[in-house]
Write an enzyme that holds these catalytic residues in place. Structure first.
Site, short mmCIF file in Angstrom:
data_model
loop_
_atom_site.label_atom_id
_atom_site.label_comp_id
_atom_site.label_asym_id
_atom_site.label_seq_id
_atom_site.Cartn_x
_atom_site.Cartn_y
_atom_site.Cartn_z
N GLY A 92 33.68 16.01 73.52
CA GLY A 92 33.48 16.77 72.28
C GLY A 92 34.69 16.74 71.36
O GLY A 92 34.55 16.87 70.14
N GLU A 147 34.23 13.66 69.50
CA GLU A 147 33.09 13.85 68.58
C GLU A 147 33.51 14.67 67.36
O GLU A 147 33.07 14.41 66.24
CB GLU A 147 31.93 14.51 69.31
N GLU A 171 31.49 11.27 78.64
CA GLU A 171 30.36 12.05 79.16
C GLU A 171 29.58 11.37 80.29
O GLU A 171 29.17 12.03 81.25
CB GLU A 171 29.39 12.40 78.02
#
Ligand code: COA
Length: 260
Positions: free
Chosen positions: A111, A114, A134
């Site tokens: 994340g 991201e 992930e």
């Protein structure tokens, strides 16, 4: 409770958002996500904010992604809710009308990467590392990684990075176009600020419309993209700033834009 997101005005028109959980690798806890959303909303509706920088506290880590310790105690519905919160926060950051520059002071994983992908411009220190890890945790990037990475790097490279969960260093990240600049650790913020300082000299409505046209136009066919550009241009025509640009040119002086 200590703030996990610190917001400060670092120069005229430039706001710095710092992810501030250095003891937990600046991982995205529920508290941090809620504070991040507040910070994003505050920027969105503040016309004095013309450019946003985002960085992480400490020298080693920008953000290690979802808080995996918090995640460990969650039931399925809590997991869904938290992933959705990460997704929404990152989408809101991307949708800010102001340019957002990621000053990546260290590792950005899951994340965290991201989050960086949703920024407009990425600058990293030499020690930074990046990875969508992930699949090595039994999940997939859930906050835009499978969509923003291939759009940035192309499908093959994005698939390689997501399927292998491989971490790339700053030099390779620069080579493949994941980041725009690499700097020595101690000049990261200066470099980010020097870009932000150039941006804030320009007309805010024009910048917002250029960002909108690029972001929306990238995801459609060229003809639709050109129509989006035309509409975005149209919004700049009645502005005071457009007239100021012409006047300043005539008078051979720098323009002073007011965002109207
Ligand atoms: N969630 C919660 N806590 C995290 C975390 C995460 N995602 N990543 C790191 N931490 C914690 C560590 O558990 C450690 O806490 P502790 O001191 O209480 O044990 C602390 O942050 C520092 O991490 P540590 O691993 O000791 O530091 P490091 O410098 O050796 O490595 C990372 C840092 C980020 C490279 C490494 O922790 C890592 O790979 N984390 C996993 C990141 C990841 O895969 N994220 C994807 C989530 S989808």
């Amino acid at each position: 409770m200590e703030k996990t997101v610190v917001v400060s005005v670092v120069a005229n028109g430039i706001t710095l958002i710092t992810l501030n959980r250095p003891e937990a690798a600046n991982a995205l806890s529920i508290q941090m996500l809620s504070e991040l959303r507040e910070a994003i909303a505050a920027c969105k509706f503040d016309p004095s904010v013309r450019c946003v920088l985002i960085t992480g506290a400490g020298e080693k880590i920008f953000c290690a992604g979802a808080d995996l310790k918090e995640r460990a105690g969650m039931d399925l519905s809590q997991v869904r809710k938290t992933v959705s919160l990460i997704r929404e926060s990152i989408n809101e950051l991307e949708a800010l009308p102001q340019p957002v520059i990621a000053a990546l002071n260290g590792v950005a994983l899951g994340g965290g990467m991201e989050l960086a992908l949703a920024c407009d411009i990425r600058i990293a220190s030499e020690t930074a590392k990046f990875g969508l890890t992930e699949t090595s945790l039994g999940i997939i990037p859930g906050a835009g990684g499978t969509q923003r990475l291939p759009r940035l790097l192309g499908k093959g490279r994005a698939k390689e990075l997501i399927f292998t969960a491989r971490r790339v260093d700053a030099r390779e990240a620069r080579e493949i176009g994941l980041i725009e600049y690499v700097t020595p650790e101690d000049s990261l913020l200066d470099k980010a600020l020097s870009i932000a300082n150039q941006i804030v000299l320009n007309a805010p409505i024009a910048i917002a419309q250029a960002k909108f046209a690029i972001d929306k136009g990238m995801n459609v066919d060229l003809s639709t993209g050109l129509s989006i550009e035309q509409n975005a241009y149209e919004l700049t025509i009645p502005t005071k700033d457009r007239l100021e640009g012409i006047q300043a040119f005539k008078e051979k002086r720098p323009p002073v834009f007011i965002g109207e």
